[in-house]
Design a protein around this motif. Structure first.
Motif, short mmCIF file in Angstrom:
data_model
loop_
_atom_site.label_atom_id
_atom_site.label_comp_id
_atom_site.label_asym_id
_atom_site.label_seq_id
_atom_site.Cartn_x
_atom_site.Cartn_y
_atom_site.Cartn_z
N UNK A 20 0.82 -1.21 0.00
CA UNK A 20 0.00 0.00 0.00
C UNK A 20 0.85 1.25 0.00
N UNK A 21 0.17 2.40 0.00
CA UNK A 21 0.84 3.69 -0.16
C UNK A 21 1.83 3.99 0.96
N UNK A 22 1.63 3.37 2.13
CA UNK A 22 2.50 3.69 3.28
C UNK A 22 3.85 2.98 3.21
N UNK A 23 4.05 2.15 2.19
CA UNK A 23 5.28 1.34 2.14
C UNK A 23 6.40 2.00 1.35
N UNK A 24 7.62 1.68 1.76
CA UNK A 24 8.82 2.20 1.11
C UNK A 24 9.39 1.15 0.18
N UNK A 25 9.34 1.44 -1.11
CA UNK A 25 9.76 0.47 -2.11
C UNK A 25 11.20 -0.01 -1.88
N UNK A 26 12.08 0.92 -1.58
CA UNK A 26 13.48 0.53 -1.42
C UNK A 26 13.68 -0.39 -0.22
N UNK A 27 12.93 -0.13 0.83
CA UNK A 27 13.05 -1.01 2.00
C UNK A 27 12.57 -2.42 1.67
N UNK A 28 11.54 -2.51 0.88
CA UNK A 28 11.03 -3.82 0.48
C UNK A 28 12.11 -4.56 -0.32
N UNK A 29 12.67 -3.85 -1.29
CA UNK A 29 13.71 -4.47 -2.12
C UNK A 29 14.90 -4.88 -1.26
N UNK A 30 15.23 -4.04 -0.31
CA UNK A 30 16.36 -4.35 0.57
C UNK A 30 16.10 -5.63 1.37
N UNK A 31 14.87 -5.79 1.83
CA UNK A 31 14.52 -7.01 2.57
C UNK A 31 14.72 -8.24 1.68
N UNK A 32 14.34 -8.11 0.42
CA UNK A 32 14.52 -9.23 -0.50
C UNK A 32 16.01 -9.52 -0.70
N UNK A 33 16.81 -8.48 -0.81
CA UNK A 33 18.25 -8.70 -1.02
C UNK A 33 18.89 -9.33 0.21
N UNK A 34 18.45 -8.92 1.39
CA UNK A 34 18.91 -9.56 2.63
C UNK A 34 18.65 -11.06 2.55
N UNK A 35 17.46 -11.38 2.09
CA UNK A 35 17.04 -12.76 1.98
C UNK A 35 17.95 -13.55 1.03
N UNK A 36 18.24 -12.97 -0.13
CA UNK A 36 19.07 -13.68 -1.10
C UNK A 36 20.51 -13.85 -0.62
N UNK A 37 21.04 -12.82 0.03
CA UNK A 37 22.40 -12.93 0.56
C UNK A 37 22.45 -14.07 1.58
N UNK A 38 21.42 -14.12 2.41
CA UNK A 38 21.34 -15.15 3.44
C UNK A 38 21.17 -16.55 2.83
N UNK A 39 20.41 -16.63 1.75
CA UNK A 39 20.03 -17.94 1.22
C UNK A 39 20.87 -18.43 0.04
N UNK A 40 21.75 -17.60 -0.48
CA UNK A 40 22.64 -18.07 -1.55
C UNK A 40 23.46 -19.23 -1.00
N UNK A 41 23.61 -20.28 -1.79
CA UNK A 41 24.38 -21.42 -1.27
C UNK A 41 25.86 -21.08 -1.26
N UNK A 42 26.27 -20.11 -2.07
CA UNK A 42 27.67 -19.69 -2.08
C UNK A 42 28.54 -20.46 -3.05
N UNK A 43 27.91 -21.32 -3.83
CA UNK A 43 28.70 -22.15 -4.74
C UNK A 43 29.37 -21.31 -5.83
N UNK A 44 28.59 -20.46 -6.49
CA UNK A 44 29.18 -19.72 -7.61
C UNK A 44 29.42 -18.25 -7.28
N UNK A 45 30.40 -17.69 -7.94
CA UNK A 45 30.84 -16.32 -7.66
C UNK A 45 29.74 -15.27 -7.80
N UNK A 46 29.04 -15.23 -8.94
CA UNK A 46 28.11 -14.11 -9.13
C UNK A 46 27.01 -14.04 -8.07
N UNK A 47 26.51 -15.19 -7.66
CA UNK A 47 25.43 -15.19 -6.68
C UNK A 47 25.98 -14.91 -5.28
N UNK A 48 27.08 -15.56 -4.94
CA UNK A 48 27.65 -15.40 -3.61
C UNK A 48 28.13 -13.97 -3.37
N UNK A 49 28.90 -13.44 -4.32
CA UNK A 49 29.47 -12.10 -4.15
C UNK A 49 28.53 -11.03 -4.70
#
Lengths: 238, 605
Positions: free
Chosen positions: B480-509
């Protein structure tokens, strides 16, 4: 008899043997595809992604993808080389690399790739991670600051030495190389293990021999990495 | 007499016949009995299974539900996905923390209760939610969080926290969960009344090839998100050479905002298992594995019981339904907290008792999958669709949907909407129509397809939900209107950093760098050129990553850069004085100043 497989790299017609990967077949045809986690004699891993090529416009790792008839491969183009540059940059900022006083300098594949790609400094921000070293072993030194997680030591120990000295632990940014004990000296690792020669960077070093090769005689002092593969092309052409 | 650790490990390992490929189960069992896997136990497990200690350590350190450190008898895992955050997770977190007197990642001094965060547990429609051991608690508030802690301190029994039961099978004696199904719209496909055994019976009365043909005729595409034609997958696997073949059901529903498989497993488990059995018949497999995410452990006993009943009724086992020579059985493999295991080859690795690293392709699972045998991996919903196709015929399946996206789809809608929950809609439906049903007409942005999906802006709400336009495994998150788009995206990126298996360079780094660059922009330290740099980095990560995780993790950034660019532009500024905004000279000099004991005249004058 096996029918050769005909495919194309950057428009050049190449014939390879069935079952070969793109990287192997290219190498036999004296086309160099940059790589880090690949090492002849070890199973293919596909982790560093530096050997990324485009097959019919689709990105794949050349070290794990078998050749097929009529494949159109994009290798030495600006787009592909830029991806590779980014990946090399990533590996530099991910760890703590200090070429100027690293014993591996001049023999280091990561450093040599940076030179080949003319990267003066990485474009990404340094991450400066805290990494552990292991100097417990009398003849071998592990410095995880310089590790690029290519898994060559893991595979060499298992596949060539018949041991299991190294393994990955953790995941994502926490992923690191561990040894099969609390420290390396408690494992069955010896300096003559092939795993100790498998490291492309200065993460696994042999003690007592640092800096013994003078500047000028190191592997990449005169020719860029990959030149040996490409050079033989020159030799056979003349 | 107390059993020694060695006895425990030996007993557990022999219960799995010392089979190395069952390492997940062995570790889980040791974990259940000891509360963690002590380091000496790793050595013992390694001995019993004939592997090295570091391989055991490697597996344990991969999965977030395993640890080698002692933790509380009760572990509270508060879900920190974006929707739970939006519904008041912070207040709940503070209440847990204050009442326990510890921070996240810590254990109470008496060693009884641990507190931590966990990514999406599949309860976005009733958040904030948490897992307390295996027990799910939903609709948390700061008050209920405090009450939970007070009660736990008295009895340390999470099951006693459940005061009221959810609807449907959530109230079943083997589930006993406060979870609600929140089924808002029943379509006539998935939630119609079924006759148990009918689909399987019909399948067994035609040839395996005819079964595959039916699935192909129905134009069924995988419901997990990728949309690969299911019949084609089956055909390849049937044609592949192998002494054995396997059917796997992917119930590792980890994509943030997705919870439709939770409901299918709760309400239609027979249909899921029938689908697996039909698949087994079609491809020539005798064994099926349902890979169940640890977050849904509260369903395990119930599902085991359903399997038991099916065995008793001849729907599983030797000569299924009297079909001479067709033997099929199913076991449940528990996951242990790793989003990447939803990727089919990572799921296979995990079932093999390995780290959840994806595998190199080729070979594809259809050629070489589980333990090297031809394997199909299908989503829970896909297998449910299969039973429907066999029961009523392909035509009844694809009369809904579009030419390339046949049938209906379950959507899990959550976030800023009046009616979060499960909706069965025909594929091809307009997003705006879906939003209207859920009471989300005021949305300013909708993330379709989970964290790895894309952010859709209002001008695109007339786009269609289907494989060729807005593709989703089910997740629809409304903002909704009260939400901050960048914060949402940041939460998703936190998630991917946490959940990357770390096997390959592009995803891990790469994901790490993407998050960092985003943070700098959010802090006002970005310059206009950073937006192009961000885009470029996204492309490298997408292009070069080894599996679907890294190939899609930049999507939230890319889609918001495209559709919500002003949000980014408002945060960046042209460089001043020749310095990049991200570079703080004063901060950069601070350490050297401290060492030399004086301040730089240039910076401080």
């Amino acid at each position: 008899m096996n029918q050769p497989v005909t495919f194309f790299i950057d428009g050049q017609v190449i014939q390879g043997q069935p079952g070969q990967t793109i990287l192997e077949a290219a190498q036999d045809a004296r086309v160099y595809i940059p790589r880090l986690c690949y090492r002849e004699g070890l199973s293919n891993f596909g982790a560093c992604r530096v050997c990324t090529v485009l097959v019919n416009d689709k990105p794949v790792a050349a070290c794990t993808t078998p050749i097929t008839e009529g494949m159109m491969i994009e290798n030495d183009t600006e787009r592909v080389q830029n991806y590779r540059k980014d990946l090399i940059d990533m590996l530099f900022v991910e760890g703590n690399h200090f070429c100027m006083f690293c014993e591996k300098s001049g023999n280091c594949e990561l450093q040599a790739l940076a030179y080949r790609f003319r990267i003066p400094a990485p474009k990404y921000l340094f991450q400066f991670p805290q990494r552990e070293i292991d100097a417990s072993h009398p003849d071998i030194f592990i410095d995880r600051n310089r590790c690029i997680l290519c898994g060559r030591c893991v595979r060499a120990s298992k596949e060539l030495d018949g041991k299991n000295v190294f393994q990955f632990v953790g995941r994502g940014t926490e992923k690191r190389i561990a040894v099969n004990a609390d420290q390396l000296s408690d494992t069955d690792a010896v300096v003559t293990d092939q795993a100790m020669d498998a490291c492309p960077v200065g993460a696994i070093l042999k003690k007592h021999i640092g800096y013994t090769i003078p500047v000028g005689k190191r592997v990449y002092d005169h020719q860029p990495i990959g030149a040996d593969i490409e050079d033989s092309a020159v030799a056979s052409d003349t | 007499m107390n059993e020694t650790l060695q006895d425990t490990v030996t007993r557990i390992c022999s219960s799995f016949s010392g089979d190395r490929s069952r390492l997940m189960d062995v570790v889980q069992a040791v974990h259940d009995e000891c509360g963690h896997v002590p380091r000496p136990a790793m050595e013992m497990i390694a001995q019993e299974l004939g592997i090295s200690r570091v391989e055991v350590e490697s597996l344990i350190s991969f999965y977030s539900f395993y640890t080698d450190q002692p933790q509380g008898q009760v572990v509270i895992r508060l879900c920190n996905d974006i929707v739970d955050r939006m519904s008041g997770m912070d207040r709940v977190a503070q209440a847990f923390s204050a009442e326990l007197g510890i921070g996240f990642g810590q254990t109470t001094p008496d060693g009884t209760i641990s507190l931590m965060y966990t990514p999406c547990i599949g309860m976005s429609d009733q958040g904030p939610a948490a897992l307390i051991n295996d027990v799910v608690v939903t609709n948390l508030s700061s008050d209920s969080a405090r009450e939970i802690v007070q009660e736990l301190k008295l009895h340390l029994d999470p099951t006693r926290l459940i005061k009221h039961l959810g609807d449907g099978n959530n109230a079943h004696e083997l589930i006993q969960a406060m979870v609600n199904n929140n089924i808002r719209l029943k379509g006539d496909m998935l939630f119609s009344v079924i006759n148990r055994g009918e689909a399987l019976n019909k399948a067994l009365n035609i040839s395996p090839m005819e079964v595959i043909r039916a699935v192909k005729t129905a134009r069924l595409r995988g419901r997990g998100g990728a949309g690969f034609p299911a019949g084609m997958k089956w055909e390849y696997t049937r044609a592949a050479k192998g002494d054995k073949k396997y059917v796997m059901c992917n119930a590792d529903e980890g994509e943030p905002g997705t919870f439709k498989d939770r409901v299918l497993l709760t309400e239609l488990p027979d249909r899921v298992f029938a689908g697996m059995t039909i698949a087994g018949y079609a491809i020539g497999a005798e064994e099926g594995i349902l890979y169940l995410r640890q977050e849904y452990a509260y369903l395990k006993e119930f599902l085991e019981n359903v399997l038991q009943k099916r065995r008793g009724d001849g729907l599983l086992g030797q000569n299924v339904m009297g079909k001479e020579g067709f033997n099929f059985n199913i076991r449940i493999q528990m996951g242990a907290g790793a989003y990447v295991c939803g990727e089919e080859t990572a799921l296979i690795s995990s079932c093999e008792g390995l780290r959840g690293d994806p595998k190199n392709r080729p070979p594809f699972p259809a050629q070489k999958g589980y333990l090297g045998y031809p394997t199909i991996v299908n989503n829970v919903e896909t297998l449910c669709c299969v039973t429907k196709i066999l029961e009523l015929g392909p035509a009844s399946f694809n009369e809904q949907g579009t030419e390339r996206s046949a049938g209906t789809k379950l959507l899990s809608i959550s976030g800023d909407c009046k009616l979060p929950g499960i909706y069965e809609v025909p594929l091809g439906i307009e997003l705006s129509e879906v939003l209207k049903m859920a009471g989300a007409e005021d949305a300013i942005a909708v993330q379709v397809g989970g964290a790895s999906g894309q952010m859709v802006a209002p001008e695109d709400f007339n786009r269609h939900i289907c494989f060729d336009d807005l593709s989703t495994g089910g997740s629809i998150m409304v903002f909704g209107a009260q939400r901050n788009i960048l914060e949402i995206v940041h939460t998703f990126m936190d998630f991917f950093v946490e959940e990357s298996c770390g096997y390959c360079t592009p995803c891990r780094v790469g994901n790490q760098l993407l998050r960092q660059r985003l943070e700098l922009i959010m802090e006002g330290k970005g310059e206009p050129a950073d937006l192009e740099n961000l885009e470029e980095l996204c492309q490298t990560v997408k292009t070069c990553s080894r599996c679907g995780l890294g190939q899609t993790s930049p999507n939230p950034i890319l889609s918001t850069l495209k559709h919500f660019r002003p949000v980014y532009e408002a945060m960046v500024q042209e460089e001043k004085d020749g310095f990049q905004p991200a570079f703080d000279l004063r901060e950069s000099l601070a350490v050297s100043e401290r060492i030399i004991g004086r301040q730089s005249v240039h910076v401080h004058s």
